[in-house]
Motif scaffolding. Structure first.
Motif, PDB file in Angstrom:
ATOM      1  N   GLN A 363      17.406  10.360 -39.370  1.00  0.00           N
ATOM      2  CA  GLN A 363      16.362  10.753 -40.314  1.00  0.00           C
ATOM      3  C   GLN A 363      16.791  12.026 -41.039  1.00  0.00           C
ATOM      4  O   GLN A 363      17.208  13.005 -40.410  1.00  0.00           O
ATOM      5  N   ARG A 366      14.290  13.631 -47.836  1.00  0.00           N
ATOM      6  CA  ARG A 366      14.640  12.886 -49.036  1.00  0.00           C
ATOM      7  C   ARG A 366      15.282  13.816 -50.076  1.00  0.00           C
ATOM      8  O   ARG A 366      16.256  13.470 -50.718  1.00  0.00           O
ATOM      9  N   ASN A 391      14.512  10.013 -45.668  1.00  0.00           N
ATOM     10  CA  ASN A 391      15.412   8.852 -45.682  1.00  0.00           C
ATOM     11  C   ASN A 391      15.688   8.516 -44.222  1.00  0.00           C
ATOM     12  O   ASN A 391      16.005   9.408 -43.441  1.00  0.00           O
ATOM     13  N   TRP A 393      18.231   6.215 -42.137  1.00  0.00           N
ATOM     14  CA  TRP A 393      19.379   5.303 -42.113  1.00  0.00           C
ATOM     15  C   TRP A 393      19.301   4.554 -40.789  1.00  0.00           C
ATOM     16  O   TRP A 393      19.367   5.171 -39.728  1.00  0.00           O
ATOM     17  N   VAL A 408      18.344   1.278 -45.425  1.00  0.00           N
ATOM     18  CA  VAL A 408      17.747   2.590 -45.648  1.00  0.00           C
ATOM     19  C   VAL A 408      16.244   2.415 -45.775  1.00  0.00           C
ATOM     20  O   VAL A 408      15.771   1.531 -46.491  1.00  0.00           O
ATOM     21  N   TYR A 410      12.715   4.385 -46.805  1.00  0.00           N
ATOM     22  CA  TYR A 410      12.142   5.578 -47.438  1.00  0.00           C
ATOM     23  C   TYR A 410      10.733   5.700 -46.908  1.00  0.00           C
ATOM     24  O   TYR A 410       9.931   4.786 -47.068  1.00  0.00           O
ATOM     25  N   LYS A 417       6.092   3.094 -46.100  1.00  0.00           N
ATOM     26  CA  LYS A 417       7.532   3.026 -46.289  1.00  0.00           C
ATOM     27  C   LYS A 417       7.981   1.915 -47.215  1.00  0.00           C
ATOM     28  O   LYS A 417       7.231   0.995 -47.533  1.00  0.00           O
ATOM     29  N   VAL A 425      22.300   1.805 -51.985  1.00  0.00           N
ATOM     30  CA  VAL A 425      22.626   3.231 -51.934  1.00  0.00           C
ATOM     31  C   VAL A 425      24.024   3.476 -51.379  1.00  0.00           C
ATOM     32  O   VAL A 425      24.441   4.607 -51.207  1.00  0.00           O
ATOM     33  N   ARG A 444      28.069   7.216 -46.044  1.00  0.00           N
ATOM     34  CA  ARG A 444      27.479   7.120 -47.379  1.00  0.00           C
ATOM     35  C   ARG A 444      28.166   8.117 -48.300  1.00  0.00           C
ATOM     36  O   ARG A 444      28.750   9.104 -47.835  1.00  0.00           O
ATOM     37  N   ASP A 453      15.301  10.177 -54.737  1.00  0.00           N
ATOM     38  CA  ASP A 453      14.956   9.441 -53.531  1.00  0.00           C
ATOM     39  C   ASP A 453      15.941   9.634 -52.384  1.00  0.00           C
ATOM     40  O   ASP A 453      15.560   9.580 -51.220  1.00  0.00           O
ATOM     41  N   ASP A 454      17.215   9.801 -52.731  1.00  0.00           N
ATOM     42  CA  ASP A 454      18.242   9.903 -51.688  1.00  0.00           C
ATOM     43  C   ASP A 454      18.710  11.340 -51.552  1.00  0.00           C
ATOM     44  O   ASP A 454      18.991  11.999 -52.553  1.00  0.00           O
TER      45      ASP A 454
END
Ligand code: HEC
Ligand code: HEC
Length: 494
Positions: A363, A366, A391, A393, A408, A410, A417, A425, A444, A453-454
């Motif tokens: 975790q 974001r 985020n 993963w 992923v 969100y 979520k 991504v 990543r 967002d990422d």
């Protein structure tokens, strides 16, 4: 043998009578009386009545008023508290089926357990309270209605720790079939499904984590376990020679894996990601990974909504991070007694109930806003919140008909979520299970095309990171998982 024993008993009762002689007349025998009282007849010094009060204050919630192991919170702890009326004690230093020595009961009270909920009372109770509660504890079962105190096993001559002794111990470890329950490398990943005397699922100890032992990890403690076994469980006793048992002790000590130990003093310090100027390897055993700083962290159970408290089997993970100019990757390792891949026949056999996938999640916030202290923009540990989203993963072990999965999530708090497949991504993951250990790499790009967002990884900034873990052979699925608190990561090029 029985003759020898009755001789011993005779000597003991003589010693005891001599305790009653006028003290001044026999100073020497006073010293030996005190010794005797300090070892054998310890609990007789305790006061059962006062002990009942202590028990009701400190022990009843778990062990039940009548010591039947059915206190009000008994349902919530695993393994369950001992039913003292059974007269069975697991961790003792007396031979065969003799009752535990007072020293054993005192040790349990003082130290508590490494892998069960029983607390350590060392600094909480007075010495008198401990003696009294032991006297009371012994009233629950008639196994203690004996004339003579139990004996202590013979430890013989300790064989010092050496490479040679470890090698001998390794052979004997195999010969004794320890791996059947404890696994080849002692990770607790044996092939046998175990139940204790009371019908509960039990797991062989992970011998690479001596700090989780319930009866101590000093050489003598381990020697006692091998010599006596653990009554009430499937852990047997072994009638090797004394010397051979010491070799096994040394092998068990050799198995300890310090990379799994949580270091309290290191908890708040950020983990430094290691910069490399080559491609990040997918092989978790590559030298780049071996050379990266790591941190062992503790997992706590999450789901407390179920009627029965979720009983976690994985207690921690070890993580490290590599990055180069383009990408970043986490390597997450954890000891897991079972490789849980639904559809797999061997895994189904070991599973407790339905078999789900093993899984792990990282975790991250974001976004990290510039110029605001990180503590003031920390998302809620439970999947973020509507002010600060996260985020997640996620990686899972796959089934026999579907490969491993990476995605992923969100999230703006529990239940709020959106899920994106990894390819959008550019997150990719790969896990390998070997020798009782999962090693999962999640990789990543440092940046993505969607900075709102990422998380965009920047160097020289504190980055909060937390982890979740699911053990699919132990009912781990959805909300039923373990998780860590927030930790800090920092990317520094030098
Ligand atoms: C929070 C729950 C809890 C409390 C409170 C608690 N215990 Fe326990 N106790 C346990 C559990 C669980 C076990 C069994 C662990 C196992 O089987 O691995 C246990 C086992 C024991 C054992 C058995 C050791 C053996 O060798 O088998 C003794 C003795 C004991 N407790 C004494 C006490 C005393 C005395 C107190 C109060 C001062 C106390 N406990 C309070 C949970 C508790
Ligand atoms: C049939 C299964 C089985 C075999 C074989 C077995 N064990 Fe165990 N062992 C267990 C179980 C189950 C436990 C945990 C029991 C408990 O504490 O509740 C355990 C616990 C232990 C512990 C931890 C003790 C503590 O204080 O917590 C040690 C050390 C250990 N075993 C060593 C060995 C060695 C060495 C061998 C071989 C010589 C061996 N075991 C063989 C099942 C087994």
């Amino acid at each position: 043998m029985s003759e020898v024993r009755s001789k011993k008993q005779e000597v003991r009762s003589k010693k005891r009578t001599s305790c009653l002689l006028p003290l001044a007349s026999r100073l020497l025998s006073l010293a030996s009386c005190l010794l005797l009282l300090a070892s054998g007849a310890y609990a007789e010094l305790g006061d059962k009545v006062a002990g009942k009060e202590v028990f009701e204050k400190r022990c009843k919630q778990c062990h039940g008023e009548k010591g039947e192991g059915n206190g009000i919170i008994a349902e919530k702890v695993y393994p369950p508290p001992r039913n003292f009326t059974s007269g069975i004690f697991k961790y003792k230093t007396s031979p065969g089926d003799q009752v535990p020595r007072d020293e054993d009961l005192l040790r349990t009270i003082n130290e508590g357990f490494g892998e069960a909920s029983m607390p350590a009372w060392k600094d909480i109770m007075t010495e008198k309270e401990k003696r009294d509660v032991i006297a009371h504890e012994k009233t629950f079962s008639d196994v203690f209605e004996i004339d003579d105190p139990p004996e202590e096993i013979n430890y013989g001559k300790e064989v010092p720790f050496s490479e040679q002794s470890v090698l001998k111990g390794k052979e004997l470890f195999k010969k004794a079939e320890c791996p059947m329950c404890h696994g080849e490398n002692g990770k607790g990943d044996g092939v046998k499904k175990l139940k204790d005397t009371w019908g509960n699922r039990e797991w062989a100890r992970n011998l690479t984590k001596p700090w989780t032992y319930n009866a101590g990890s000093k050489p003598k403690n381990i020697f006692a376990r091998i010599t006596i076994g653990i009554p009430g469980t499937q852990m047997p006793s072994f009638n090797f020679t004394e010397e051979e048992r010491w070799h096994v002790v040394n092998y068990v000590r050799f198995l300890a894996d310090e990379t799994r130990r949580v270091k309290k003093e290191e908890e708040d310090k950020p983990l430094k990601a290691k910069y490399i100027n080559i491609e990040i390897p997918w092989d978790a055993d590559a030298p780049e990974w071996k050379g990266a700083p790591f941190k062992a962290v503790k997992l706590f159970p999450q789901d407390q909504t179920e009627e029965k408290y979720f009983k976690p089997t994985n207690d921690g993970i070890t993580w490290r991070v590599l990055f180069n100019d383009k990408e970043l990757a986490f390597l997450i390792e954890w000891d897991d007694r079972t490789k849980s891949v639904p559809g797999d026949v061997e895994a189904e056999k070991l599973s407790e109930g339905d078999l789900f996938e093993d899984a792990v999640a990282i975790q991250l916030p974001r976004v990290i806003l510039p110029r605001i202290p990180i503590e003031e923009q920390l998302p809620s540990i439970r999947h973020g919140d509507n002010e600060f989203g996260v985020n997640i993963w996620y990686w899972s072990s796959g089934t026999t008909v579907r490969p491993q999965l990476t995605k992923v999530v969100y999230s703006d708090g529990i239940g709020v979520k959106r899920v994106e497949p990894d390819n959008k991504v550019g997150l990719s993951g790969r896990g390998v299970y070997k020798g009782g250990i999962w090693k999962v790499i999640l990789k990543r790009g440092l940046k993505t095309s969607n900075p709102k967002d990422d998380l965009q990884f920047e160097t020289d900034r504190l980055i909060p990171v937390a982890f979740g873990n699911w053990d699919g052979s132990n009912g781990g699925k959805g909300n039923k998982h373990t998780a860590t608190q927030w930790y800090w990561l920092i990317l520094e090029r030098s």
